[in-house]
Write a protein that holds these residues in place. Structure first.
Motif, PDB file in Angstrom:
ATOM      1  N   ARG B 232       0.847  -1.193   0.000  1.00 62.26           N
ATOM      2  CA  ARG B 232       0.000   0.000   0.000  1.00 62.26           C
ATOM      3  C   ARG B 232       0.883   1.244   0.000  1.00 62.26           C
ATOM      4  O   ARG B 232       1.965   1.249   0.586  1.00 62.26           O
ATOM      5  N   ILE B 233       0.417   2.244  -0.680  1.00 61.27           N
ATOM      6  CA  ILE B 233       1.116   3.527  -0.663  1.00 61.27           C
ATOM      7  C   ILE B 233       0.157   4.575  -0.122  1.00 61.27           C
ATOM      8  O   ILE B 233      -0.967   4.700  -0.608  1.00 61.27           O
ATOM      9  N   VAL B 234       0.617   5.287   0.886  1.00 59.95           N
ATOM     10  CA  VAL B 234      -0.180   6.368   1.463  1.00 59.95           C
ATOM     11  C   VAL B 234       0.522   7.673   1.122  1.00 59.95           C
ATOM     12  O   VAL B 234       1.697   7.847   1.449  1.00 59.95           O
ATOM     13  N   ASN B 235      -0.179   8.545   0.451  1.00 59.69           N
ATOM     14  CA  ASN B 235       0.436   9.801   0.053  1.00 59.69           C
ATOM     15  C   ASN B 235      -0.196  10.941   0.839  1.00 59.69           C
ATOM     16  O   ASN B 235      -1.422  11.039   0.926  1.00 59.69           O
ATOM     17  N   MET B 236       0.643  11.765   1.424  1.00 59.95           N
ATOM     18  CA  MET B 236       0.132  12.898   2.210  1.00 59.95           C
ATOM     19  C   MET B 236       0.534  14.205   1.571  1.00 59.95           C
ATOM     20  O   MET B 236       1.663  14.363   1.094  1.00 59.95           O
ATOM     21  N   VAL B 237      -0.363  15.135   1.590  1.00 59.24           N
ATOM     22  CA  VAL B 237      -0.092  16.495   1.117  1.00 59.24           C
ATOM     23  C   VAL B 237      -0.788  17.450   2.072  1.00 59.24           C
ATOM     24  O   VAL B 237      -1.968  17.268   2.395  1.00 59.24           O
ATOM     25  N   GLY B 238      -0.042  18.447   2.533  1.00 58.95           N
ATOM     26  CA  GLY B 238      -0.629  19.480   3.382  1.00 58.95           C
ATOM     27  C   GLY B 238      -1.311  18.951   4.625  1.00 58.95           C
ATOM     28  O   GLY B 238      -2.341  19.471   5.048  1.00 58.95           O
ATOM     29  N   GLY B 239      -0.738  17.924   5.218  1.00 58.69           N
ATOM     30  CA  GLY B 239      -1.259  17.421   6.490  1.00 58.69           C
ATOM     31  C   GLY B 239      -2.428  16.478   6.351  1.00 58.69           C
ATOM     32  O   GLY B 239      -3.079  16.134   7.348  1.00 58.69           O
TER      33      GLY B 239
END
Lengths: 389, 387
Positions: B232-239
């Motif tokens: 799985r890939i979890v991508n975060m942007v701006g919190g």
């Protein structure tokens, strides 16, 4: 190399850098030595001030009610000693004369007069428990003779030896033998003379009659089965209030107390011990704080993986304990040699065993543990969350 | 609030937990640094579920909040808002003692090795085994085995100063893994490793996830080599978690999208983003998937299997891998143009109306492509190859 159950992190951290370890141990050793020396000076000075009293061969003493230290003349009449002989439980009562401030011995080598402490008593009474004085009793019973203290300061008196002739209080005296007693901060040397020679040298002690002689200490030997405290009480009741009866132990304690608290030599050196403790605390804190700071990420990692703050405190306190023990051992060795040197230079009775090595060890350990606990507060600031920053 | 009630509302196939045993469950997690005027919120309403045995990669630009989320999951910070359950323990209101306890179940790998320079490699790893005490031989044996597996068998008695950067990092990894933790949190674990060492470490992490312990691994990394090992890939942007994809499914969808006529030429990032909006549906042979003339609200792309398309009751064409069908009638103003029936068992990737509109809003390339498709089609007519 087989590992034990626990990894000795504290020891490994302390000993990793040898030069740093050396400097750290030297710092703690310096503080320990300072405490040893200050405590040693205090103890030796207090010991030296009661040196003569401790050798008195009696169980109870009579002193003037106004006497606060043996070094200052506060005599009482011989009549009190004679009266004491009639009190129940008293086996014997003998006068002991001392002159400490107005007694001068001419150094035969330099010709200069030097102040000296002179103690006088009837040689037959053996009032001082000094073997040489007992052995040479016949010699110093003779007129115009004296026994000299071998431990007197040579710088003032040269070397005392039997057959030496010089002047005591302006009168010709011959040294017929020596003994070992020791000096103190009030006097640089001691002479012991017979009561007759005492009166010859210091006629001001004599009076119109024997009963009027000015005695400094009345030495009471109690009957074999008598309790010294009861004899003391009986004397206090029987004798007029111008004298005070004390057991020998009380007399010693009063004299020590005077120099310790009133003079106040003891307080001065106590402050020295405290200063040593503070200096050591600062050194130990710096050593441990610096080590913790250098290893903060590592400690933070231990916190992250599940070590509690308490467990990390334990590591630092163990390190502090090791530092204390190493520093103490080094300080002990240095102090031993310094004590020998000071003893040779001053004649003060200084050595490690008599200077509370256990107390100094306790102070050193407390000093390092206290500093360690204070420095370990830094561990609280080790935020394992920062490791992911 | 019970954990059962706190199941996240994420419903896309790529977002669903890989297994039933959820070991990390975050619901509405917010976090802020500072207070008053200096308060800076860094996490916004994050939802995440990760199952036992998953290898999950967290990506995102610097300052996106992934490290903060990782420290919350690692019980290195206390929670402020939301619900967080790690290894079946509620961390939402956990005190320092409880957080220390749960950290003993977690293996941490940091970017910096943080080894005690005074201790040998073996002793550094033994510092971790002290938290799970056993006999001296057993603890030492575990450490030696782990160091040996990481290629340091000949260097167990060496001090960190006698090891290379990569070797030191492997010692740190051994320290993290030696207690067989239930969860591993790693921050760029392969950053200082050469290709061979990275492969050894990644194989080991994958092995732990697949092995009997079913260890869950959560990595922050930009190392592309890791993606092959991840579930799985979890991508975060701006919190905020903006995508959360099961990588194997996502790869399959992206491949199908890349083969779709109307999307040819779009970049991998756009296709990945689009894939994150899609769900996976299975159909059996004979199932009617869409019917001509109905108002549609979904697009379909064939992932596997074959379907038959009929227009006006007559067979028109075969729908194979990468071919699309279906219609979002309210957007394109036309009904479903053909009936599609599964000829074989099929896996179909589905984009519904809401997600289609979100995808348009999120990705300019996709939006441009749709606009050009619309511009090239007659009003009221079906776009040539939508999507």
């Amino acid at each position: 190399m087989r590992l034990g159950r626990n990894i000795p992190l504290a020891w490994k951290n302390l000993t990793e850098h040898k030069l740093r370890l050396l400097a750290s141990v030297a710092g703690v050793a310096f503080a320990t030595t300072l405490m040893f020396m200050e405590n040693g000076f205090r103890k030796s000075i207090l010991d030296s001030m009661v040196n003569i009293i401790e050798r008195i061969d009696g169980q109870v003493v009579l002193v003037s009610r106004t006497l606060y230290t043996l070094s200052v003349p506060f005599p009482f009449p011989m009549e009190r000693v004679v009266q004491a002989r009639g009190v129940e439980g008293v086996a014997s009562a003998s006068p002991l004369y001392t002159v400490t401030r107005s007694s001068f011995w001419r150094n035969p080598e330099t010709g200069r007069e030097e102040r000296i402490c002179v103690v006088g008593y009837d040689p037959a009474d053996d009032l001082l428990d000094v073997p040489e004085l007992k052995e040479d009793r016949e010699l110093w019973s003779r007129p115009d003779t004296a026994m000299a203290d071998d431990l007197s300061r040579p710088a003032q008196f040269g070397e005392f030896r039997a057959g030496q002739v010089s002047e005591l209080a302006g009168k010709r005296f011959e040294v017929v033998g020596t003994f070992a007693l020791g000096i103190n901060v009030q006097t640089n040397g001691n002479l012991v003379v017979s009561d007759r020679n005492m009166m010859t040298a210091f006629p001001e002690l004599d009076g119109p009659s024997l009963m009027d002689r000015k005695v400094q200490v009345g030495v009471i030997r109690t009957a074999p089965d008598a309790d010294p405290r009861r004899v003391r009480d009986a004397l206090a009741e029987a004798l007029p209030p111008d004298v005070r009866a004390l057991t020998l132990d009380e007399f010693i304690a009063r004299e020590r107390d005077f120099w310790d608290k009133v003079a106040p030599i003891g307080t001065v050196f106590y402050i020295g011990v405290v200063m040593g403790f503070i200096v050591g605390s600062v050194i130990c804190y710096q050593v441990l704080y610096s080590d913790i700071s250098d290893r903060l990420p590592e400690f933070a990692t231990l916190k992250a993986i599940g070590y509690s703050n308490l467990a990390l405190y334990r590591v630092v306190l163990t390190q502090a304990l090791y530092l204390a023990l190493l520093g103490y051992a080094a300080g002990l060795i240095v102090s031993h040699f310094l004590f020998q040197w000071v003893n040779r230079m001053t004649g003060l009775p200084m050595d490690v065993p008599r200077n509370n090595p256990g107390v100094i060890l306790l102070l050193t350990v407390l000093m390092c543990l206290g500093s360690g606990a204070y420095a370990a507060r830094k561990l609280i600031s080790a935020d394992p969350a920062q490791l992911f920053a | 609030m019970t954990s059962a009630m706190l199941t996240t509302t994420l419903n896309r196939a790529v977002n669903k937990p890989a297994g039933a045993d959820v070991v990390i469950r975050a619901v509405g997690v917010n976090y802020a640094y500072g207070a008053g005027e200096t308060r800076t919120q860094v996490l916004f309403d994050n939802h995440l579920e990760i199952s036992r045995g998953e290898v999950v990669i967290m990506t995102g630009p610097s300052g996106s909040g992934k490290s903060t989320l990782l420290t919350l999951i690692g019980a290195l910070r206390s929670m402020q808002e939301g619900y967080l359950e790690v290894l079946h323990k509620n961390l939402s209101k956990a005190g320092e003692g409880a957080r220390v306890d749960i950290r003993k179940e977690i293996g941490f790998i940091f970017q910096q090795h943080n080894l005690f320079s005074s201790l040998s490699a073996l002793e550094n790893v033994r510092m971790a085994t002290a938290l799970k005490p056993a006999s001296v031989d057993e603890m030492t044996g575990r450490c030696v085995d782990m160091l040996t597996r990481l290629g340091l068998g000949e260097r167990i008695h060496h001090l960190p100063s006698e090891l290379s950067g990569g070797q030191k990092q492997r010692v740190a990894i051994a320290r993290a893994l030696v207690n067989a933790p239930s969860l591993i949190l790693a921050d760029e674990p392969t950053a200082s490793l050469d290709a061979n060492s990275s492969q050894v470490v990644l194989d080991l992490l994958r092995e732990l996830a697949d092995g009997p312990s079913r260890t869950t691994v959560l990595l922050v990394t930009h190392d592309q080599r890791v993606i092959d090992k991840a579930d799985r890939i979890v991508n975060m942007v701006g919190g905020k978690i903006v995508t959360n994809s099961l990588t194997k499914v996502a790869v399959r969808i992206v491949r199908a999208l890349a083969a779709t006529e109307g999307l040819v030429g779009l970049g991998e990032a756009t296709l990945s983003r689009l894939a994150n909006y899609m769900t996976v549906e299975d159909f059996s042979a004979g199932d009617e998937i869409v019917r001509q003339g109905d108002e549609g609200d979904r697009f379909y792309i064939v992932g596997s299997g074959v379907a038959d398309a009929y227009k006006d009751g007559q067979f028109d064409e075969e729908k194979c891998f990468g071919e699309s069908f279906g219609m979002i009638s309210s957007y394109f103003k036309i009904p479903i143009p053909e009936t599609v029936k599964a000829r074989t068992d099929m896996e179909v990737y589905v984009l519904d109306k809401d997600d289609f509109l979100r995808a348009l809003a999120d990705d300019q390339s996709f939006e441009g492509r749709i606009r050009s498709l619309l511009a090239g089609a007659a009003p009221g007519a079906q776009p040539a190859a939508t999507p």
